[in-house]
Each structure stands twice: as structure tokens, then as C-alpha cells.
Design an enzyme around this catalytic site. Structure first.
Site: not given
Length: 172
Positions: A132, A151
Site C-alpha cells: 500500500d 483497492d
């Protein structure tokens, strides 16, 4: 008999061809997701943060769990658990795309979620965690959990599912 065989072959070919745009969208999400993760992994050290604006940073963090690091502090079994869930979901989405290639909004949603799911499954298999790097925050309210392009695809796809379902319900 030969005619029946030919028509069933053309139906299978047509169904696969109808899936092509949706698989293309999923592939674009996977490609952008993986290229951005590779870039951030090469340019950042773990935990490094680079401010971009007064509400957005780039940061390299790893998520061994699911959304919002759910089960991220477990002993490692969650890697394979979430990988298995992702693989099953990918199979189901491919099945649904094949069955409903003409439902545009539904298939957009599936394609975006499919691309995101594949991107995060690749991370789990390759690294044991999801990479991330997008960190948004608002003044004193704190930071939203860091996320990635996969995401974003999953989130937009989920929103489109809701819109599609609301449109379907309002037609009846």
C-alpha cells in the site's frame, strides 16, 4: 448435426469475445496496480513517507491482513486464507462475466473488482502481504488507512455494483 455443433462452437467463441473488453479493463487495473507497486517498492524504504500535498502522502507500508489490516497481526495463516478467498472470488467473477457480458454497468463493476482482486492476490503470493502506498488525511482527523490502485478498482467496482442494483430495483 453438423449445424448444431457449429452453432455451439460459435456461441462459445462469441461469449469469449464478449468478455474481451471486460478482461481488458481488469488487465489495465492489474498493470497499473503492479507497475505503481513496483515503482514505490524501488523508490521507498519501508515506512518512508513523502508529502505530496497538505492532504496526501506517498508512503510504503505492507498489509498482511485484509481491508483496514483486518487480521494483519496473526501468525501468517491469513496470507493463504485471503489468497484463497481472492482466487475463489476471481473464479466467480470470471463466471459471472461469461454469463452476463452484455450488462454493461454490472460488468464494469466486475471488471474493476476483478483487476483489483488479481492485483492484491499477486502481492500476497509474491510478497506475503499487500503493498500500500496512497496515504490520504485531513487536518487533525488523522490518516485514512493507506491503500493502492487495486483497492481503488475494488472500491469503484463496489460503488458501481450498488448503482447497478439500485437501477435494477427501481425498474421493477
Amino acid at each position: 448435426m453438423a449445424t448444431k455443433k457449429k452453432s455451439s462452437i460459435s456461441t462459445v467463441h462469441k461469449s469469449s469475445a464478449d468478455m474481451t473488453p471486460w478482461l481488458g479493463i481488469a488487465f489495465i487495473i492489474i498493470l497499473v496496480d503492479q507497475l505503481t507497486k513496483i515503482t514505490v517498492n524501488k523508490l521507498f524504504t519501508y515506512g518512508e513517507t513523502r508529502p505530496v500535498t497538505d492532504f496526501f502522502n506517498l508512503v510504503l507500508v505492507y498489509n498482511p491482513g485484509a481491508a483496514f489490516s483486518f487480521l494483519g497481526d496473526q501468525g501468517g495463516w491469513q496470507r493463504w486464507f485471503f489468497t484463497a478467498i481472492g482466487v475463489v472470488a476471481i473464479g466467480f467473477m470470471l463466471y459471472m462475466l461469461k454469463r452476463h457480458p452484455g450488462q454493461r454497468l454490472f460488468c464494469w463493476a466486475l471488471a474493476l473488482i476483478l483487476g483489483g482482486a488479481v492485483g492484491n492476490v499477486i502481492d500476497r503470493i509474491a510478497y506475503g502481504h499487500v503493498v500500500d502506498f496512497l496515504d490520504f488525511y485531513w487536518r487533525g482527523w488523522g490518516h485514512f488507512p493507506a491503500f493502492n490502485v487495486a483497492d481503488i478498482g475494488i472500491s469503484i467496482g463496489a460503488f458501481l455494483f450498488i448503482v447497478d442494483e439500485l437501477r435494477r430495483v427501481n425498474k421493477n
